[in-house]
Design a protein around this motif. Structure first.
Motif, PDB file in Angstrom:
ATOM      1  N   ASP A  70       0.834  -1.208   0.000  1.00  0.00           N
ATOM      2  CA  ASP A  70       0.000   0.000   0.000  1.00  0.00           C
ATOM      3  C   ASP A  70       0.872   1.262   0.000  1.00  0.00           C
ATOM      4  OD1 ASP A  70       0.783   0.622   2.598  1.00  0.00           O
ATOM      5  OD2 ASP A  70      -0.875  -0.499   3.486  1.00  0.00           O
ATOM      6  N   GLU A  71       0.179   2.390  -0.179  1.00  0.00           N
ATOM      7  CA  GLU A  71       0.862   3.674  -0.351  1.00  0.00           C
ATOM      8  C   GLU A  71       1.761   4.014   0.840  1.00  0.00           C
ATOM      9  OE1 GLU A  71       2.139   6.374  -2.533  1.00  0.00           O
ATOM     10  OE2 GLU A  71       0.790   4.859  -3.367  1.00  0.00           O
TER      11      GLU A  71
ATOM     12  N   ASN B   6      10.412   3.976  -0.150  1.00  0.00           N
ATOM     13  CA  ASN B   6      11.131   5.018  -0.879  1.00  0.00           C
ATOM     14  C   ASN B   6      12.156   5.722  -0.005  1.00  0.00           C
ATOM     15  OD1 ASN B   6      10.082   4.551  -3.358  1.00  0.00           O
ATOM     16  ND2 ASN B   6       8.335   5.928  -3.079  1.00  0.00           N
TER      17      ASN B   6
ATOM     18  N   LEU C 125       4.828   1.942   0.701  1.00  0.00           N
ATOM     19  CA  LEU C 125       5.678   2.368  -0.427  1.00  0.00           C
ATOM     20  C   LEU C 125       6.472   3.616  -0.069  1.00  0.00           C
ATOM     21  CD1 LEU C 125       3.478   1.752  -3.589  1.00  0.00           C
ATOM     22  CD2 LEU C 125       5.638   0.639  -2.996  1.00  0.00           C
ATOM     23  N   GLN C 126       5.830   4.487   0.721  1.00  0.00           N
ATOM     24  CA  GLN C 126       6.542   5.710   1.138  1.00  0.00           C
ATOM     25  C   GLN C 126       7.733   5.361   2.033  1.00  0.00           C
ATOM     26  OE1 GLN C 126       3.992   8.626   2.924  1.00  0.00           O
ATOM     27  NE2 GLN C 126       2.848   8.928   1.020  1.00  0.00           N
TER      28      GLN C 126
END
Ligand code: PRT
Ligand code: ZN
Length: 287
Positions: free
Chosen positions: A192-193, A200, A196-197
């Protein structure tokens, strides 16, 4: 409210362990007491760490039990799981190679026709044989593959090689590489977002660590009348820093040199009149 954590799977012990822990540490991620644990977490980064056998890591990441993992490409491609490679990590380099008894003459893949091949990598070896149109018998062995020809269990082996000394000591010679391998960071394809953050953030840090290893910080003294020639050798990240020295007519020049051109540059700098050259490792490099 409980904070979302990125779950990473790394090898519990073995050849990948030290470099995996080192990479996390170099990324500034401190791990709580890692000794003999199945699981731990970081106090200063939203990350939970699972310690597993390397063979299980691709499956855990495919299933999403772990979000990401560090594993050798050899294991990853052998297990053939649906995960994504996000970064090549540059350590645990080796190759999966065919090796034959030293006194044999290997004249290409056709040599393997009808032979018995001992390996811990049946999937990859089979793929290689199919590509070459060769029929051979694969004997799957989980360890000490290199002794198989000596005890009559197989004619040849397909095994991991790094220095080649294990093959040599067992009277074998490497004749063909099936796969070049290094450690990679893999990820689950449905993250999920929020995760992913976090990933990153981790990738940003990994990239800074990798860049720093490829570059050196160089400080030198230069007579002012030679500055132009010296600076011409030093692109730096933007342009070199030039500071006046206490002694008139001299400057201190600071810059960054890539390891590929390191010795050439140092020689050119000396020839251009640089003195007192200091070379310092860079801990992190953010460009
Ligand atoms: O317990 P677990 O299942 O987690 O570990 P493991 O015993 O399966 O793996 P481990 O720790 O031995 O290796 C982990 C990973 O390191 C491998 O999957 C490769 O990606 C990588 N790697 C790098 C190597 C080697 N180099 C290597 N040389 N893995 C194994 N070897 C072995 C090889 O099998 C052979 O027996 O070392 C011997 C050959 O070495 P040289 O230097 O004599 O050629
Ligand atoms: Zn293993």
């Amino acid at each position: 409210m409980s904070q979302v954590k990125l779950k990473i799977a790394i090898q519990k012990s073995g050849r990948l362990y030290d470099d995996s822990i080192k990479l996390l540490n170099e990324c500034g991620i401190e791990l709580r007491n890692v000794k003999d644990r199945l699981k731990t977490e970081s106090d200063n980064f939203p990350m939970e760490i699972f310690f597993l056998r390397d063979d299980d890591i691709p499956q855990y990441v495919e299933d999403g039990v772990a979000d990401i993992g560090i594993v050798g490409e050899n294991v990853l491609f052998e297990k053939n799981k649906k995960v994504e490679i996000v970064e090549k990590l540059g350590f645990s380099k080796c190759r999966l190679s065919i090796a034959v008894p030293r006194n044999e003459t290997y004249d290409g893949p056709a040599y393997l026709q009808g032979k018995r091949i001992a390996t811990s990598y049946p999937f990859l070896v089979n793929q290689f044989l199919e590509k070459e149109g060769i029929q051979a018998e694969i004997h799957e062995i989980s360890g000490s593959v290199e002794i198989a020809p000596g005890i009559g269990l197989a004619d040849v082996v397909a095994d991991l090689v790094s220095s080649g000394s294990t093959l040599f000591m067992n009277g074998l010679k490497e004749v063909a590489a099936i796969l070049q391998s290094q450690a990679v960071l893999i990820r689950n394809s449905g993250m999920d977002e929020v995760k992913l953050q976090i990933l990153n953030k981790l990738l940003f840090r990994i990239s800074a660590v990798k860049k720093s290893k490829r570059n050196k910080y160089v400080l030198l003294n230069a007579p002012n009348d030679r500055l132009d020639q010296i600076i011409a050798q030093l692109p730096g990240m933007k342009s070199p820093t030039v500071l006046p020295l206490a002694e008139t007519g001299w400057s201190s020049v600071h810059s960054v040199i890539n390891e590929d051109e390191f010795w050439d540059k140092i020689e050119a700098l000396k020839a251009a009149g640089a003195q007192g050259i200091l070379v310092v490792p860079i801990e992190k490099m953010i460009v």
